[in-house]
Design a protein around this motif. Structure first.
Motif, PDB file in Angstrom:
ATOM      1  N   THR A  95       6.408  12.376   7.197  1.00  0.00           N
ATOM      2  CA  THR A  95       6.718  11.562   7.445  1.00  0.00           C
ATOM      3  C   THR A  95       5.326  10.844   7.711  1.00  0.00           C
ATOM      4  O   THR A  95       5.223  11.701   8.588  1.00  0.00           O
ATOM      5  CB  THR A  95       8.171  11.054   7.754  1.00  0.00           C
ATOM      6  OG1 THR A  95       9.387  11.290   6.990  1.00  0.00           O
ATOM      7  CG2 THR A  95       8.097   9.652   7.562  1.00  0.00           C
ATOM      8  N   GLY A 137       5.400   5.982   5.257  1.00  0.00           N
ATOM      9  CA  GLY A 137       5.787   7.078   3.943  1.00  0.00           C
ATOM     10  C   GLY A 137       6.355   8.489   4.648  1.00  0.00           C
ATOM     11  O   GLY A 137       5.894   8.711   4.952  1.00  0.00           O
ATOM     12  N   ARG A 193       2.983   8.543   0.431  1.00  0.00           N
ATOM     13  CA  ARG A 193       2.015   7.342  -0.143  1.00  0.00           C
ATOM     14  C   ARG A 193       1.812   6.215   0.936  1.00  0.00           C
ATOM     15  O   ARG A 193       3.012   6.363   1.531  1.00  0.00           O
ATOM     16  CB  ARG A 193       2.919   7.113  -1.684  1.00  0.00           C
ATOM     17  CG  ARG A 193       2.429   5.458  -1.950  1.00  0.00           C
ATOM     18  CD  ARG A 193       2.890   5.341  -2.880  1.00  0.00           C
ATOM     19  NE  ARG A 193       2.464   3.895  -3.990  1.00  0.00           N
ATOM     20  CZ  ARG A 193       2.379   3.362  -4.908  1.00  0.00           C
ATOM     21  NH1 ARG A 193       3.572   3.949  -5.688  1.00  0.00           N
ATOM     22  NH2 ARG A 193       2.307   2.054  -5.509  1.00  0.00           N
TER      23      ARG A 193
END
Length: 223
Positions: A159, A172, A184
Motif C-alpha cells: 500500500t 492505493g 494505482r
C-alpha cells in the motif's frame, strides 16, 4: 653375624616395598563444562544448530531435544532443527545429553528468539494504461518485495500512503504476485517536482511487515 643382619634388613625393606600400594587415582566426574551459542538464523524455513558443548571427558554419543519456551517440541530430536511458522515469537533452545559408558550428563543450550523473515520494499512509479480500451494514462506504482530468504508472498499487499494533515492517507493498494504488486495512484495531473510516499508491505504469517519512505519524482507525460 653382620651378614645375617644385612640379610634381615634386605628382607625387611623388600617386604615393605611390596606391601606398599600407591593410592588409587581419583576418577574424573563426567560433566558438561560449557557450550557455545546456538547457531543459525531463527526465522521460519531456516535451520538452527545445537552446539555439542565442552565436557570433562569426550562423550561417546549424544541425544538432542529442542525446547520451545522450555517445553519439548515433539519429534525435534536432531542436532539441527528446521524453524516452523509456529515458532515465531517464541524461544528455541536445545537440550543436549552426552553419554560416556554408564555415565550421562546434560546442558541446555543458549535460547534464540524466533522472528519473522525480514523484508524490504521498493517503488517504481510510471504512467500506464489502466485498460486497453482507455486512452488516458494514469499513474501506477510497481512495488517490489525483497526478502532475506525465500518465502511465499503471493496474496499479501503493498500500500502506498501520502502524509496529509499529520496522518497517512492511503493512495492505493496492490496484491503481491511473484514478489511484485501494481498500485494505482489517484493522480490526475503530474506536475514537475518531488513528492514523498510511504510504501508499506503488509507481511504474512512468516514474513515481517515493513514500511519505507520513498521520494517520487513526477514528470508530466508528453501526451
Amino acid at each position: 653375624m653382620l651378614s645375617k643382619i644385612a640379610l634381615a634388613l634386605t628382607v625387611g625393606v623388600t617386604a615393605t616395598l611390596f606391601a606398599y600400594a600407591a593410592p588409587a587415582a581419583h576418577a574424573v566426574d563426567f560433566v558438561a563444562v560449557g557450550h557455545s551459542p546456538t547457531t543459525g538464523t531463527p526465522v521460519p524455513g531456516a535451520y538452527v544448530t545445537a552446539d555439542l558443548g565442552t565436557w570433562s571427558e569426550p562423550p561417546e554419543s549424544y541425544e538432542f531435544q529442542w525446547l520451545r519456551d522450555g517445553v519439548a517440541v515433539p519429534g525435534a530430536t536432531a542436532q539441527d532443527y528446521l524453524v516452523q511458522p509456529a515458532d515465531v515469537g517464541h524461544q528455541l533452545a536445545p537440550h543436549v545429553v552426552g553419554h560416556r559408558g554408564s555415565d550421562s550428563a546434560s546442558f541446555t543450550g543458549t535460547p534464540v528468539a524466533v522472528r519473522k523473515i525480514g523484508a524490504q520494499v521498493s517503488l517504481d512509479v510510471r504512467r500506464v494504461h489502466p485498460r486497453p480500451d482507455k486512452r488516458r494514462l494514469v499513474w501506477a506504482a510497481i512495488g517490489t518485495v525483497a526478502l532475506e530468504r525465500p518465502s511465499a508472498t503471493d496474496g499479501s499487499t503493498i500500500t502506498a500512503y501520502k502524509k496529509k494533515d499529520g496522518h497517512l492517507k492511503p493512495l492505493g493498494t496492490g496484491v503481491v504476485t511473484r514478489g511484485f504488486a501494481v498500485v494505482r495512484l489517484p493522480w490526475k495531473r503530474a506536475p514537475h517536482g518531488r513528492t514523498k510516499v510511504m510504501l508499506c508491505y503488509g507481511g504474512t504469517d512468516v514474513v515481517a511487515s515493513t514500511c519505507s519512505p520513498v521520494d517520487v519524482v513526477r514528470r508530466p507525460s508528453s501526451r
